[in-house]
Design an enzyme around this catalytic site. Structure first.
Site, PDB file in Angstrom:
ATOM      1  N   ASP A   3       0.817  -1.209   0.000  1.00 48.14           N
ATOM      2  CA  ASP A   3       0.000   0.000   0.000  1.00 48.14           C
ATOM      3  C   ASP A   3       0.851   1.260   0.000  1.00 48.14           C
ATOM      4  O   ASP A   3       0.500   2.274   0.582  1.00 48.14           O
ATOM      5  CB  ASP A   3      -0.983   0.011   1.178  1.00 48.14           C
ATOM      6  CG  ASP A   3      -2.035   1.101   1.030  1.00 48.14           C
ATOM      7  OD1 ASP A   3      -2.390   1.432  -0.120  1.00 48.14           O
ATOM      8  OD2 ASP A   3      -2.481   1.641   2.050  1.00 48.14           O
ATOM      9  N   ASP A   5       1.423   3.757  -2.124  1.00 47.01           N
ATOM     10  CA  ASP A   5       1.111   4.546  -3.302  1.00 47.01           C
ATOM     11  C   ASP A   5       1.787   5.910  -3.218  1.00 47.01           C
ATOM     12  O   ASP A   5       2.323   6.281  -2.187  1.00 47.01           O
ATOM     13  CB  ASP A   5      -0.396   4.692  -3.477  1.00 47.01           C
ATOM     14  CG  ASP A   5      -1.085   5.114  -2.187  1.00 47.01           C
ATOM     15  OD1 ASP A   5      -0.402   5.554  -1.254  1.00 47.01           O
ATOM     16  OD2 ASP A   5      -2.314   5.010  -2.114  1.00 47.01           O
ATOM     17  N   ARG A  30       6.059   7.102   0.052  1.00 44.52           N
ATOM     18  CA  ARG A  30       5.719   6.135   1.093  1.00 44.52           C
ATOM     19  C   ARG A  30       6.616   4.903   0.997  1.00 44.52           C
ATOM     20  O   ARG A  30       6.741   4.147   1.944  1.00 44.52           O
ATOM     21  CB  ARG A  30       4.255   5.734   0.949  1.00 44.52           C
ATOM     22  CG  ARG A  30       3.317   6.895   1.267  1.00 44.52           C
ATOM     23  CD  ARG A  30       1.882   6.549   1.055  1.00 44.52           C
ATOM     24  NE  ARG A  30       1.403   5.737   2.148  1.00 44.52           N
ATOM     25  CZ  ARG A  30       0.168   5.264   2.233  1.00 44.52           C
ATOM     26  NH1 ARG A  30      -0.697   5.519   1.275  1.00 44.52           N
ATOM     27  NH2 ARG A  30      -0.195   4.538   3.251  1.00 44.52           N
TER      28      ARG A  30
END
Length: 131
Positions: A3, A5, A30
């Site tokens: 996750d 992104d 991230r």
């Protein structure tokens, strides 16, 4: 997979690269890397680690893609320990800043790791309740 992104801000700046001024985009991701891209060509000039990273060994600057660590992939009935950065990523909500006079970047970051286990989602169909 984790996750990570790229939804957060990017900083527009002029930096000296190899002795020449370049129009760049600085993106603290991230993924755990601070990316510097040439704004006119899209070329990835650098990808510097922002925190502790265990999910990949670096960034292929030619392609701009992460180089994953074998065995750190999540999946069903498998527990992966020590995923760094964790799902929120190394850079999350708090915005970054750049001072063009000093060339300093100010990037709030998180140095978090996590364990993950994939499980199959269970679904129970709803039933009508009688009145």
């Amino acid at each position: 997979m984790y996750d990570h992104d790229g939804i957060h801000e990017s900083i527009v700046a002029v930096l000296t690269v190899n002795g020449k001024p370049r129009q760049v985009l600085i993106h603290p991701g991230r993924t755990g890397y601070v990316y510097v891209l040439d704004r006119t060509t899209g070329q990835v000039l650098s990808a510097t680690p922002l925190g502790h990273i265990t999910t990949n060994t670096g960034v292929d600057l030619k392609m701009g893609s992460l180089q994953p660590v074998k065995g750190m992939e999540t999946g069903f009935d498998k527990t992966v320990r020590g995923i760094c950065p964790a799902s929120p990523g190394s850079k999350d909500w708090s915005p970054s800043a750049f001072n063009p006079e000093t060339g300093m970047r100010y990037i709030p970051s998180d140095n978090l790791c996590q364990d993950a286990q994939g499980d199959e989602a269970n679904y129970i169909a709803t039933r009508r309740m009688s009145a």
